[in-house]
Design a protein around this motif. Structure first.
Motif, PDB file in Angstrom:
ATOM      1  N   ALA A  92       0.977  -1.170   0.202  1.00 19.04           N
ATOM      2  CA  ALA A  92       0.005  -0.013   0.014  1.00 19.04           C
ATOM      3  C   ALA A  92       0.911   1.172  -0.052  1.00 19.04           C
ATOM      4  CB  ALA A  92      -0.790   0.142   1.139  1.00 19.04           C
ATOM      5  N   LYS A  93       2.038   1.100   0.119  1.00 18.37           N
ATOM      6  CA  LYS A  93       3.230   2.114   0.233  1.00 18.37           C
ATOM      7  C   LYS A  93       2.837   3.251   1.263  1.00 18.37           C
ATOM      8  CE  LYS A  93       4.476   1.636  -4.398  1.00 18.37           C
ATOM      9  NZ  LYS A  93       4.607   2.207  -5.954  1.00 18.37           N
ATOM     10  N   THR A  94       2.395   2.520   2.423  1.00 18.03           N
ATOM     11  CA  THR A  94       2.031   3.450   3.647  1.00 18.03           C
ATOM     12  C   THR A  94       2.894   2.993   5.089  1.00 18.03           C
ATOM     13  OG1 THR A  94       0.488   1.915   4.200  1.00 18.03           O
ATOM     14  CG2 THR A  94      -0.202   3.959   3.074  1.00 18.03           C
ATOM     15  N   THR A  95       3.822   2.223   4.808  1.00 18.22           N
ATOM     16  CA  THR A  95       4.700   1.516   5.641  1.00 18.22           C
ATOM     17  C   THR A  95       6.198   1.490   5.170  1.00 18.22           C
ATOM     18  OG1 THR A  95       2.918   0.616   6.953  1.00 18.22           O
ATOM     19  CG2 THR A  95       5.130   0.007   7.445  1.00 18.22           C
ATOM     20  N   TYR A  96       7.029   2.046   5.565  1.00 19.64           N
ATOM     21  CA  TYR A  96       8.744   1.987   5.200  1.00 19.64           C
ATOM     22  C   TYR A  96       9.187   1.374   6.560  1.00 19.64           C
ATOM     23  CZ  TYR A  96       7.706   5.069   1.507  1.00 19.64           C
ATOM     24  OH  TYR A  96       7.510   5.671  -0.098  1.00 19.64           O
ATOM     25  N   THR A  97      10.063   0.364   6.212  1.00 18.18           N
ATOM     26  CA  THR A  97      10.845  -0.222   7.198  1.00 18.18           C
ATOM     27  C   THR A  97      12.274  -0.045   6.777  1.00 18.18           C
ATOM     28  OG1 THR A  97       8.989  -1.898   7.798  1.00 18.18           O
ATOM     29  CG2 THR A  97      11.298  -2.493   8.605  1.00 18.18           C
ATOM     30  N   PHE A  98      13.073   0.720   7.634  1.00 18.33           N
ATOM     31  CA  PHE A  98      14.385   0.858   7.553  1.00 18.33           C
ATOM     32  C   PHE A  98      15.309   0.005   8.383  1.00 18.33           C
ATOM     33  CE2 PHE A  98      12.329   4.924   6.387  1.00 18.33           C
ATOM     34  CZ  PHE A  98      12.879   5.275   5.351  1.00 18.33           C
ATOM     35  N   THR A  99      16.131  -0.659   7.663  1.00 17.08           N
ATOM     36  CA  THR A  99      17.007  -1.191   8.409  1.00 17.08           C
ATOM     37  C   THR A  99      18.282  -0.212   8.537  1.00 17.08           C
ATOM     38  OG1 THR A  99      16.379  -3.312   7.915  1.00 17.08           O
ATOM     39  CG2 THR A  99      18.549  -3.359   8.628  1.00 17.08           C
ATOM     40  N   LEU A 100      18.776  -0.144   9.702  1.00 13.23           N
ATOM     41  CA  LEU A 100      19.963   0.793   9.854  1.00 13.23           C
ATOM     42  C   LEU A 100      21.352  -0.168   9.924  1.00 13.23           C
ATOM     43  CD1 LEU A 100      18.960   3.031  12.893  1.00 13.23           C
ATOM     44  CD2 LEU A 100      18.235   3.360  10.497  1.00 13.23           C
ATOM     45  N   TRP A 101      22.336   0.373   9.497  1.00 13.28           N
ATOM     46  CA  TRP A 101      23.660   0.001   9.619  1.00 13.28           C
ATOM     47  C   TRP A 101      24.140  -0.436  11.201  1.00 13.28           C
ATOM     48  CZ3 TRP A 101      26.057  -1.678   5.521  1.00 13.28           C
ATOM     49  CH2 TRP A 101      25.674  -1.123   4.264  1.00 13.28           C
ATOM     50  N   LYS A 102      24.532  -1.321  11.422  1.00 14.96           N
ATOM     51  CA  LYS A 102      25.072  -1.763  12.771  1.00 14.96           C
ATOM     52  C   LYS A 102      26.135  -0.938  13.300  1.00 14.96           C
ATOM     53  CE  LYS A 102      22.055  -5.990  12.506  1.00 14.96           C
ATOM     54  NZ  LYS A 102      22.090  -7.411  12.758  1.00 14.96           N
ATOM     55  N   ASP A 103      26.977  -0.497  12.421  1.00 14.51           N
ATOM     56  CA  ASP A 103      28.191   0.217  13.019  1.00 14.51           C
ATOM     57  C   ASP A 103      28.438   1.548  12.587  1.00 14.51           C
ATOM     58  OD1 ASP A 103      28.181  -0.075  10.200  1.00 14.51           O
ATOM     59  OD2 ASP A 103      30.111  -0.983  10.083  1.00 14.51           O
ATOM     60  N   SER A 104      27.449   2.278  12.856  1.00 13.30           N
ATOM     61  CA  SER A 104      27.196   3.725  12.715  1.00 13.30           C
ATOM     62  C   SER A 104      27.090   4.451  14.232  1.00 13.30           C
ATOM     63  CB  SER A 104      26.014   4.299  12.075  1.00 13.30           C
ATOM     64  OG  SER A 104      26.137   3.789  10.719  1.00 13.30           O
ATOM     65  N   TYR A 105      28.221   5.332  14.482  1.00 12.03           N
ATOM     66  CA  TYR A 105      28.313   5.728  15.788  1.00 12.03           C
ATOM     67  C   TYR A 105      28.329   7.335  15.886  1.00 12.03           C
ATOM     68  CZ  TYR A 105      30.132   1.116  16.411  1.00 12.03           C
ATOM     69  OH  TYR A 105      30.237  -0.288  16.584  1.00 12.03           O
ATOM     70  N   TRP A 106      27.879   7.980  17.182  1.00  8.59           N
ATOM     71  CA  TRP A 106      27.844   9.474  17.237  1.00  8.59           C
ATOM     72  C   TRP A 106      29.201   9.763  17.374  1.00  8.59           C
ATOM     73  CZ3 TRP A 106      23.720  12.265  16.984  1.00  8.59           C
ATOM     74  CH2 TRP A 106      22.378  11.623  17.017  1.00  8.59           C
ATOM     75  N   SER A 107      29.396  11.050  17.588  1.00  8.17           N
ATOM     76  CA  SER A 107      30.644  11.421  17.604  1.00  8.17           C
ATOM     77  C   SER A 107      31.429  11.276  19.112  1.00  8.17           C
ATOM     78  CB  SER A 107      30.959  12.954  17.656  1.00  8.17           C
ATOM     79  OG  SER A 107      29.899  13.697  18.487  1.00  8.17           O
TER      80      SER A 107
END
Length: 551
Positions: A92-107
């Protein structure tokens, strides 16, 4: 595997229900063999650093280099995945499921998680935050009701499923969602840091952390200077070449010129027609078209009832529009690189299906923007007669900012020269980042600048619906609202959506709900040894991630 080894992915939500079509694009090649030894960039700004809170910024300026979200804008102005590894869209193009990278870090070394996005988005909609661009969340489930104060921000349709899966629920399909999510407002925020510092959060560099390629240094910050250094934990840090970006606050354009000539600045803005003419053939000269439009908004609810009645008339708006020589007005104030308006949507913002045509050139009712002084006089006399006037004095409000006073004076001259019985008094107003978006109108006529925040005509057209907080002139047309809603609900970019958007723009121009003047281009002198800068035409202007100096 570290994800900077994998090519960038551009997500194109295609015609296959419930899935995406993916193409790969090679990242920019390194040029270390020709790089200079010193990689310090010196920039100028006219405003001091007042906040590092992405939810409270109306314009991101240089700070966009410290922010990254699910998507980022590439060199072609399109949205490509950044902190998200992949995305799946339901049928239906009403739900987006994003998979994030597992090795992204804050500063600071904290892991970037899906909950960081949930926290940031809900916080942006919280009335205590007062995010200037909160309207951009419309279309995400319950955002409309939250903005109206009918639901708490915790009801926004976004959820974290584990640490690396972010689910976004929409009220309806939104073909432009990837472009919208590339805007820095949709970046994450570190909830642990926000709670740790409380009211101090993001008030100084030491009270904030960063997900982008650079971070604001906590050392050497003053009222007149701040600087950025590479984020040591950024996922693609091997493609960050500058070692420092100095940002200096200048109150004097003359001092900025002196420092540029002395090699203390690597970029200086050309602000006068004379300066542009003197340098436009130098190799250091650059004109950067940006997706913004200078326009006139009309006040319909001011203190003078007769003025309100006059400016409620379509004929009055058409008269003003037909009395303006846009070509001369733009060139006399912003130089030859400025483009006369063809409608409310700037040139270069969006192209048709398979890139066939620029939306700006296709906009209907362009005749309402044509310089026709004799027609303007007839329309103006008719509008005055409808309210029992033969002459009137109106105020023209403008920002106390560079070029604005000159523009106001030249517009005043054009209008009063052409329209019989019209006197215009100029009224300066203090310059603030959020004035043009939601502040009450200060004059009968108001010079303002509106910018497209994502690469779609909807980013401009949605500003003038009845419920938009950016529609400060309170222009209303229910057919227009319906067309914008149809385009907003479209499941894909197609010819039907394109025609719907064009029809909406035609109605806005037919009624001159606002009167577009011209699309200014920013002109600069830039150190010719600086390479690799990504200059965007939409969203945020300069990306220094892969910038470097050559020998």
């Amino acid at each position: 595997m570290k994800h900077w080894i994998i090519p960038f992915l551009i997500i194109l939500v295609g015609g296959l229900a419930g899935c995406t079509r993916i193409t790969t694009v090679n990242s920019t090649s390194d040029s270390k063999g020709v790089m200079a030894k010193h990689q310090t960039l010196n920039l100028a700004t006219g405003t001091p650093l007042t906040t590092l809170d992405t939810d409270k910024m109306a314009q991101f300026g240089r700070l966009n280099n410290t922010i990254e979200g699910l998507y980022q804008t590439n060199r072609d102005g399109q949205a490509q995945l950044a902190l998200a590894q992949r995305v799946k869209v339901n049928a239906a193009k009403t739900t987006y499921t994003f998979t994030l990278w597992k090795d992204s870090y804050w500063s600071n070394g904290d892991l970037i998680t899906a909950q960081n996005f949930v926290y940031a988005w809900r916080r942006a909609l919280d009335p205590r935050t007062k995010a200037p661009d909160a309207d951009l969340f419309r279309g995400i489930r319950h955002a409309k009701q939250i903005l109206a104060g009918q639901l708490p921000a915790s009801q926004l349709g976004v959820q974290a499923q584990g640490r690396f899966k972010l689910i976004v629920h929409l009220d309806h399909p939104m073909a432009e969602l990837p472009q919208r999510l590339a805007y820095p407002l949709f970046g994450p925020q570190n909830q642990r840091i926000a709670k740790k510092f409380g009211k101090k959060y993001a008030t100084k560099p030491e009270y904030q952390v960063y997900a982008g390629p650079f971070m604001v240094s906590s050392h050497g910050d003053t009222q007149h200077h701040w600087h950025m250094v590479p984020n040591p934990h950024y996922w693609d840090r091997k493609h960050v070449y500058l070692t420092r970006i100095n940002v200096n606050v200048y109150r004097s354009q003359a001092q900025a010129w002196r420092d540029y000539r002395a090699g203390k600045l690597d970029e200086v803005r050309l602000l006068t027609k004379k300066s542009v003419k003197a340098y436009e053939y130098k190799n250091s000269y650059t004109a950067r078209p940006y997706s913004r439009m200078i326009l006139i908004s009309y006040r319909r609810d001011g203190p003078n009832a007769v003025h309100n009645q006059l400016l409620a008339q379509r004929q009055a708006h058409l008269a003003i529009s037909h009395a303006i020589n846009r070509q001369a007005l733009g060139q006399d104030t912003y130089g030859n690189a400025s483009l006369p308006a063809q409608g409310i949507v700037p040139a270069g913002l969006s192209r048709g299906v398979r890139g066939t045509a620029d939306f700006a050139a296709s906009q209907p009712n362009q005749k309402t923007l044509k310089y026709q002084p004799q027609l303007a006089q007839r329309e103006w006399r008719h509008a005055l007669s409808q309210v029992g006037l033969t002459k009137v004095t109106l105020t023209l409000s403008y920002h106390e900012a560079l070029n604005s006073q000159s523009l106001a004076k030249k517009l005043q001259h054009q209008l009063t020269k052409t329209l019989p019985g019209l006197t215009i008094k100029l009224k300066a107003r203090d310059w603030k980042f959020d004035d043009d978006r939601s502040a009450p109108l200060a004059g009968d006529l108001n010079l303002a600048t509106q910018r497209a925040q994502y690469a779609d005509p909807l980013s401009m057209l949605s500003l003038y619906t009845s419920t938009s907080t950016a529609n400060t002139g309170h222009w209303r047309n229910f057919d227009y609202d319906d067309l914008v809603a149809q385009a907003s609900n479209a499941p894909a970019f197609n010819a039907r959506r394109w025609k719907t958007l064009l029809k909406a723009d035609g109605i806005l121009m037919q009624h001159q709900g606002v009167t577009p003047l011209f699309q200014p281009a920013s002109t600069y002198l830039v150190n010719p040894h600086l390479n690799g800068v990504q200059f965007n035409t939409v969203g945020t202007q300069s990306n220094f991630k892969e910038a470097y100096f050559v020998k």
